[in-house]
Design an enzyme around this catalytic site. Structure first.
Site, PDB file in Angstrom:
ATOM      1  N   ARG A   1       0.845  -1.186   0.000  1.00 10.62           N
ATOM      2  CA  ARG A   1       0.000   0.000   0.000  1.00 10.62           C
ATOM      3  C   ARG A   1       0.890   1.250   0.000  1.00 10.62           C
ATOM      4  O   ARG A   1       1.967   1.250   0.607  1.00 10.62           O
ATOM      5  CB  ARG A   1      -0.840  -0.032   1.274  1.00 10.62           C
ATOM      6  CG  ARG A   1      -1.799   1.127   1.493  1.00 10.62           C
ATOM      7  CD  ARG A   1      -2.949   1.068   0.564  1.00 10.62           C
ATOM      8  NE  ARG A   1      -4.057   1.914   0.996  1.00 10.62           N
ATOM      9  CZ  ARG A   1      -5.073   2.226   0.216  1.00 10.62           C
ATOM     10  NH1 ARG A   1      -5.128   1.794  -1.030  1.00 10.62           N
ATOM     11  NH2 ARG A   1      -6.066   2.961   0.663  1.00 10.62           N
TER      12      ARG A   1
ATOM     13  N   THR B   1      -9.089   0.862  -9.422  1.00 14.59           N
ATOM     14  CA  THR B   1      -8.442  -0.308  -8.900  1.00 14.59           C
ATOM     15  C   THR B   1      -8.608  -1.458  -9.865  1.00 14.59           C
ATOM     16  O   THR B   1      -9.471  -1.431 -10.715  1.00 14.59           O
ATOM     17  CB  THR B   1      -9.144  -0.632  -7.547  1.00 14.59           C
ATOM     18  OG1 THR B   1      -9.010   0.498  -6.757  1.00 14.59           O
ATOM     19  CG2 THR B   1      -8.635  -1.849  -6.870  1.00 14.59           C
TER      20      THR B   1
ATOM     21  N   THR C   1      -4.071  -0.621  -7.171  1.00 16.03           N
ATOM     22  CA  THR C   1      -4.839   0.577  -7.504  1.00 16.03           C
ATOM     23  C   THR C   1      -4.007   1.846  -7.587  1.00 16.03           C
ATOM     24  O   THR C   1      -2.919   1.934  -7.033  1.00 16.03           O
ATOM     25  CB  THR C   1      -5.946   0.802  -6.436  1.00 16.03           C
ATOM     26  OG1 THR C   1      -6.828   1.814  -6.864  1.00 16.03           O
ATOM     27  CG2 THR C   1      -5.365   1.168  -5.086  1.00 16.03           C
TER      28      THR C   1
ATOM     29  N   ASN D   1      -6.122   4.404  -6.904  1.00 12.23           N
ATOM     30  CA  ASN D   1      -7.319   4.959  -6.283  1.00 12.23           C
ATOM     31  C   ASN D   1      -8.317   5.333  -7.380  1.00 12.23           C
ATOM     32  O   ASN D   1      -8.892   4.454  -7.983  1.00 12.23           O
ATOM     33  CB  ASN D   1      -7.031   6.114  -5.329  1.00 12.23           C
ATOM     34  CG  ASN D   1      -8.265   6.426  -4.482  1.00 12.23           C
ATOM     35  OD1 ASN D   1      -9.138   5.574  -4.344  1.00 12.23           O
ATOM     36  ND2 ASN D   1      -8.349   7.609  -3.925  1.00 12.23           N
TER      37      ASN D   1
ATOM     38  N   SER E   1      -7.773   1.058   3.478  1.00 14.80           N
ATOM     39  CA  SER E   1      -8.251   0.603   2.163  1.00 14.80           C
ATOM     40  C   SER E   1      -9.468  -0.300   2.314  1.00 14.80           C
ATOM     41  O   SER E   1      -9.736  -0.813   3.398  1.00 14.80           O
ATOM     42  CB  SER E   1      -7.121  -0.176   1.483  1.00 14.80           C
ATOM     43  OG  SER E   1      -7.574  -0.793   0.310  1.00 14.80           O
TER      44      SER E   1
ATOM     45  N   GLY F   1     -13.596  -1.211  -7.022  1.00  9.40           N
ATOM     46  CA  GLY F   1     -14.916  -0.655  -6.696  1.00  9.40           C
ATOM     47  C   GLY F   1     -14.960   0.167  -5.425  1.00  9.40           C
ATOM     48  O   GLY F   1     -16.044   0.365  -4.860  1.00  9.40           O
TER      49      GLY F   1
HETATM   50  O1  DON Z   1      -7.976   1.252  -1.378  1.00 11.89           O
HETATM   51  C1  DON Z   1      -9.129   1.532  -1.589  1.00 11.89           C
HETATM   52  O2  DON Z   1     -10.060   1.116  -0.918  1.00 11.89           O
HETATM   53  C2  DON Z   1      -9.474   2.407  -2.781  1.00 11.89           C
HETATM   54  N1  DON Z   1      -8.369   3.285  -3.065  1.00 11.89           N
HETATM   55  C3  DON Z   1      -9.802   1.532  -3.936  1.00 11.89           C
HETATM   56  C4  DON Z   1     -10.192   2.315  -5.150  1.00 11.89           C
HETATM   57  C5  DON Z   1     -11.009   1.578  -6.099  1.00 11.89           C
HETATM   58  O3  DON Z   1     -11.332   0.427  -5.941  1.00 11.89           O
HETATM   59  C6  DON Z   1     -11.506   2.324  -7.258  1.00 11.89           C
HETATM   60  N2  DON Z   1     -12.187   1.466  -8.176  1.00 11.89           N
HETATM   61  N3  DON Z   1     -13.234   1.567  -8.659  1.00 11.89           N
END
Ligand code: DON
Length: 566
Positions: free
Chosen positions: A102, A375, A393, A395, A446, A467
């Site tokens: 991360r 992501t 991801t 983000n 996250s 998502g």
């Molecule tokens: O780490 C996380 O929870 C978010 N940054 C994930 C972002 C994400 O899944 C965007 N996709 N649609």
């Protein structure tokens, strides 16, 4: 006579309808079936490169490096060098583990860095441009995993990815739409125009020579190239020139961390998922354990009662998420209490099938804190029986939209996953508290939930999805689709999904995919249904091991996802 004819026609009509229904039931839709090994990812090119690495004798961890880097080339929307991710693994001997790569906050980050002098959030500062960028973890992550478990030489893994960047990727229809949608943001964020701001159309080929050069340098010099070498210098300078605060020191001190995954039982399944700084494993454990005592298959897939019980468990788990979860290296998380049977039973005790529990009456549960967080996801099972589940991801789509032309990649906007101000929602509408406040070198909470499932001690599934906040609920619905409703992997990833996250107090549903009567009866019970917010919920990819040992890939048609294997 006339009446008799009508009766006969009506009778025939009923027979046709009932045959059709039976057919739908009898012919399950299966994804790609292979004998030995499989890769499922967001792009056919990435799955193919991962498969080729396996076919030449590499294992899941070699294929992880290849697939991850190939996604950075073929799927810049979320695949990345400038972002981060999580990996959960299960070796063929049953050993499990997890890797956290991360992003982290830069050394110069401060708790109120996104607030103005009046304490209000400065619009877009945590979502677009250089200030939104967290210190990237992907290069450290894929090298760390490969170093520990991989068997092939690095060159043989990265070479095909470099070739892909040089040869070019063919733009898909969905990709064209995303480039078009984000073009304004690309132009607004970057000083000069960038490769991806061109008017790319479906079937065009995008060649990425600068990215190929960066990958070649990484192949030659290892992860130090990215964190301490020439690329690190270029990157830190670039971010600072664009108003960011990441320094060479931030890059040099980045480390991927091995973590102990969250494990819990659901019926005869053992579920292995990501631990903090992801909220995924804990929240999924809370939700599934809260609904375990209900006969879900009897309630019926996506029936009113099924949606109710799941949404109520989700509401309570997301309230806990926002209060208790953050980077475990900085805060104490009452992990075992949060997923204990007694605590969860207590959390669900005011649930009723009669009416909704308003979120305004639900807060985080009481837990004694002195107990001893766009992501893309891919799943790989190799020919040796090792399984990995990886979600990575930037983000938002294309992250901060800041693109380092010289190095050839986008930078994340992961800083927005911190709670910039208690009580103020982030881009996913998630509310945070002190546990997820910004501190130097802290990892932002996250929702990414890469997951592996065992049944009776044997590997059953590798699954995950993008998502944002809906990741957790999409993954658990997919597991329930297979376990409770006997769906194939492909059916399980395609099935309509819904989501509740405590606040806002609503059930999000994929539009026009739920029975209108069901929606009406939920509304009658006090639920607010939102079919507008999320045209799709998650893009789930997974691999299911069938009882005869064959593998079935589930590649979600909501994206350009593809399975490949042998
Ligand atoms: O780490 C996380 O929870 C978010 N940054 C994930 C972002 C994400 O899944 C965007 N996709 N649609």
């Amino acid at each position: 006579m006339k009446l008799k004819n009508i009766a006969i026609l009506f009778f025939l009509f009923l027979i046709i309808i009932s045959c059709k229904k039976q057919n739908n039931k009898q012919v399950p839709v299966r994804g790609l079936i292979t004998e030995k090994a499989m890769v499922v990812s967001a792009r056919a090119e990435a799955s193919k490169i991962g498969k080729q690495i396996l076919a030449q004798g590499g294992n899941a961890f070699d294929a992880m490096m290849a697939t991850d880097l190939a996604l950075a080339v073929a799927y810049p929307y979320a695949g990345n060098l400038g972002g981060g991710g999580f990996m959960v693994y299960r070796l063929n001997n049953g050993e499990i583990g997890a890797l956290d790569y991360r992003e982290k906050a830069p050394l110069a980050a401060t708790k109120n860095m996104y607030l103005d002098s009046l304490g209000n959030i400065i619009p877009e500062l945590s979502t677009r441009g250089a200030m939104a960028v967290g210190v990237p973890g992907t290069v450290a992550g894929v090298f760390e995993a490969q170093k520990k478990f991989g068997i092939l030489p690095i060159e043989s893994i990265i070479k095909p990815v470099i070739n892909l960047a040089k040869k070019g990727i063919v733009v898909t229809k969905k990709q064209e739409a995303r480039f078009t949608e984000k073009r304004e943001d690309f132009l607004k964020t970057n000083k000069d125009t960038i490769l991806f701001a061109k008017h790319w159309k479906a079937k065009d080929t995008i060649v990425q020579n600068n990215l190929a050069n960066t990958l070649s340098a990484i192949m030659k010099n290892g992860p130090d190239e990215f964190y301490k070498g020439t690329s690190a210098k270029i990157l830190a300078k670039f971010i600072q020139e664009n108003g960011g605060i990441i320094t060479e020191k931030d890059l040099a001190s980045y480390k991927a961390n091995w973590r102990t995954p969250i494990t819990f039982n659901y019926d005869d399944l053992k579920i292995i998922s990501m631990s903090p700084p992801s909220s995924g494993g804990i929240a999924m454990a809370q939700i599934l354990k809260s609904v375990e005592s209900f006969n879900l298959s009897k309630l019926g897939h996506n029936s009113t009662e099924f949606i109710q019980v799941l949404a109520e468990a989700e509401r309570r788990a997301y309230a806990d998420r926002s209060f208790y979860l953050g980077d475990p290296d900085f805060i104490k998380i009452p992990q075992s209490k949060l997923i204990s049977d007694a605590y969860l039973k207590d959390r669900m005790k005011n649930f009723s099938f009669e009416k909704a529990t308003p979120s305004s009456t639900v807060s985080h549960g009481n837990v004694d804190i002195i107990e001893s967080d766009e992501t893309t996801h891919y799943s790989i099972i190799d020919q040796f029986g090792n399984a990995i589940s990886v979600t990575t991801t930037l983000n938002s789509g294309y992250g901060s939209k800041l693109y380092c032309e010289e190095l050839g990649f986008f930078l994340n906007n992961e800083m927005d996953d911190f709670s910039s101000k208690p009580g103020v929602p982030n881009v996913y509408g998630l509310i945070g508290a002190e546990a997820n406040a910004i501190l130097p070198e802290k990892r932002m909470l996250s929702s990414m939930t890469p997951t592996i499932v065992e049944k009776n001690g044997k590997l059953l599934m590798s699954v995950g999805t993008p998502g944002g906040s809906t990741i957790i609920t999409s993954v658990l619905q997919t597991i329930l689709n297979v376990h409770e409703f006997n769906m194939t992997m492909q059916e399980a990833v395609e099935a309509a999904r819904f989501h509740h996250q405590w606040l806002p107090d609503e059930i999000r549903m994929e539009p026009n995919r739920f029975n209108k009567k069901t929606i009406k009866s939920l509304e009658k019970k006090g639920y607010i249904i939102n079919e507008e917010r999320s045209p799709v919920i998650g893009i789930v990819d997974g691999i299911l091991v069938w009882p005869d040992g064959t593998l079935e890939g589930g590649a979600d048609s909501r994206g350009d996802d593809a399975a490949d294997g042998f």
